[in-house]
Motif scaffolding. Structure first.
Motif, PDB file in Angstrom:
ATOM      1  N   ILE A  77       0.855  -1.184   0.000  1.00  9.35           N
ATOM      2  CA  ILE A  77       0.000   0.000   0.000  1.00  9.35           C
ATOM      3  C   ILE A  77       0.891   1.233   0.000  1.00  9.35           C
ATOM      4  O   ILE A  77       1.791   1.361   0.828  1.00  9.35           O
ATOM      5  N   SER A  78       0.648   2.128  -0.940  1.00  4.10           N
ATOM      6  CA  SER A  78       1.430   3.367  -0.992  1.00  4.10           C
ATOM      7  C   SER A  78       0.680   4.540  -0.366  1.00  4.10           C
ATOM      8  O   SER A  78       1.294   5.525   0.021  1.00  4.10           O
ATOM      9  N   GLY A  79      -0.624   4.440  -0.260  1.00 10.36           N
ATOM     10  CA  GLY A  79      -1.420   5.510   0.339  1.00 10.36           C
ATOM     11  C   GLY A  79      -2.788   5.013   0.742  1.00 10.36           C
ATOM     12  O   GLY A  79      -3.292   4.047   0.182  1.00 10.36           O
ATOM     13  N   ALA A  80      -3.374   5.668   1.728  1.00 10.26           N
ATOM     14  CA  ALA A  80      -4.708   5.282   2.203  1.00 10.26           C
ATOM     15  C   ALA A  80      -5.455   6.520   2.681  1.00 10.26           C
ATOM     16  O   ALA A  80      -4.857   7.451   3.210  1.00 10.26           O
ATOM     17  N   VAL A  92     -12.169   2.412   4.013  1.00 14.98           N
ATOM     18  CA  VAL A  92     -10.720   2.527   3.879  1.00 14.98           C
ATOM     19  C   VAL A  92     -10.397   2.350   2.398  1.00 14.98           C
ATOM     20  O   VAL A  92     -10.632   1.279   1.838  1.00 14.98           O
ATOM     21  N   GLN A  93      -9.888   3.414   1.771  1.00 16.97           N
ATOM     22  CA  GLN A  93      -9.526   3.364   0.360  1.00 16.97           C
ATOM     23  C   GLN A  93      -8.000   3.341   0.266  1.00 16.97           C
ATOM     24  O   GLN A  93      -7.334   4.143   0.934  1.00 16.97           O
ATOM     25  N   ILE A  94      -7.476   2.420  -0.552  1.00 19.32           N
ATOM     26  CA  ILE A  94      -6.023   2.312  -0.691  1.00 19.32           C
ATOM     27  C   ILE A  94      -5.597   2.464  -2.143  1.00 19.32           C
ATOM     28  O   ILE A  94      -6.375   2.208  -3.062  1.00 19.32           O
ATOM     29  N   THR A  95      -4.355   2.877  -2.314  1.00 17.28           N
ATOM     30  CA  THR A  95      -3.648   2.836  -3.588  1.00 17.28           C
ATOM     31  C   THR A  95      -2.392   2.024  -3.349  1.00 17.28           C
ATOM     32  O   THR A  95      -1.740   2.180  -2.303  1.00 17.28           O
ATOM     33  N   THR A 124       1.463   0.247  -4.579  1.00 14.10           N
ATOM     34  CA  THR A 124       2.683   0.644  -5.290  1.00 14.10           C
ATOM     35  C   THR A 124       2.605   0.279  -6.760  1.00 14.10           C
ATOM     36  O   THR A 124       3.306   0.875  -7.575  1.00 14.10           O
ATOM     37  N   ASN A 125       1.755  -0.687  -7.136  1.00 12.17           N
ATOM     38  CA  ASN A 125       1.555  -1.058  -8.539  1.00 12.17           C
ATOM     39  C   ASN A 125       0.481  -0.206  -9.219  1.00 12.17           C
ATOM     40  O   ASN A 125       0.145  -0.441 -10.383  1.00 12.17           O
ATOM     41  N   GLY A 126      -0.108   0.756  -8.482  1.00 13.11           N
ATOM     42  CA  GLY A 126      -1.108   1.641  -9.065  1.00 13.11           C
ATOM     43  C   GLY A 126      -2.534   1.150  -8.964  1.00 13.11           C
ATOM     44  O   GLY A 126      -3.444   1.785  -9.491  1.00 13.11           O
ATOM     45  N   ASP A 127      -2.751   0.011  -8.303  1.00 11.15           N
ATOM     46  CA  ASP A 127      -4.113  -0.494  -8.120  1.00 11.15           C
ATOM     47  C   ASP A 127      -4.806   0.275  -7.002  1.00 11.15           C
ATOM     48  O   ASP A 127      -4.161   0.861  -6.131  1.00 11.15           O
ATOM     49  N   THR A 128      -6.141   0.258  -7.024  1.00  9.64           N
ATOM     50  CA  THR A 128      -6.923   0.879  -5.959  1.00  9.64           C
ATOM     51  C   THR A 128      -7.940  -0.134  -5.442  1.00  9.64           C
ATOM     52  O   THR A 128      -8.364  -1.035  -6.165  1.00  9.64           O
ATOM     53  N   ASP A 129      -8.315   0.030  -4.186  1.00 10.01           N
ATOM     54  CA  ASP A 129      -9.311  -0.853  -3.585  1.00 10.01           C
ATOM     55  C   ASP A 129      -9.943  -0.115  -2.414  1.00 10.01           C
ATOM     56  O   ASP A 129      -9.430   0.904  -1.943  1.00 10.01           O
TER      57      ASP A 129
END
Length: 114
Positions: A40-43, A91-94, A96-101
Motif C-alpha cells: 500500500i502506498s497511500g490510504a 478505507v480506500q487504498i492505492t 505501489t503497482n497503481g491499483d486501488t481498492d
C-alpha cells in the motif's frame, strides 16, 4: 477477508465495538488482497456522518499520524462516537503497482464489558 484484529462478524459484515471515550488505533490488513511484491502506498479513510450526532466518530486532528500505512496494513486511529450509534468506515487504498481498492467495516459504539 482481510485480517481484522479485534473485529467481530455478524450478518451485516465486520464490526468492532468501541467505547465512546476510547481513542485507539485499529488495523486493517490487506495482505490477502494484494499480489506478492505489492504494498500500500497511500490510504484515506472516510467515516459516515449521522445527522444530529452530538459526538460523531472521527479521526483525531492529525491526519498524518491517524492513518498510517505499513506495508500491507493500514492503522486507523478513531475517537468519539455516540453510544448506540453504528458508523460505517471506508478505507480506500492505492498500491505501489497503481491499483486501488476499498473496504468497509462498522464501528458499534457503546459500553464494553470484559
Amino acid at each position: 477477508m482481510a485480517d481484522l484484529t479485534g473485529f467481530k462478524r455478524d450478518n451485516k459484515g465486520a464490526f468492532i465495538e468501541k467505547h465512546p471515550n476510547a481513542n485507539i488505533k485499529y488495523g486493517v490488513d490487506f495482505t490477502n488482497y494484494l499480489n506478492s511484491g505489492d504494498a500500500i502506498s497511500g490510504a484515506t479513510v472516510s467515516i459516515e456522518t449521522i445527522t444530529g450526532d452530538a459526538s460523531p466518530l472521527a479521526l483525531p486532528t492529525n491526519a498524518s499520524t491517524d492513518v498510517v500505512v505499513a506495508g500491507k496494513l493500514v492503522n486507523i486511529r478513531l475517537r468519539n462516537g455516540t453510544s448506540g450509534n453504528e458508523y460505517n468506515v471506508d478505507v480506500q487504498i492505492t498500491t505501489t503497482n497503481g491499483d486501488t481498492d476499498s473496504r468497509r467495516f462498522r464501528i458499534v459504539v457503546g459500553s464494553k464489558h470484559l
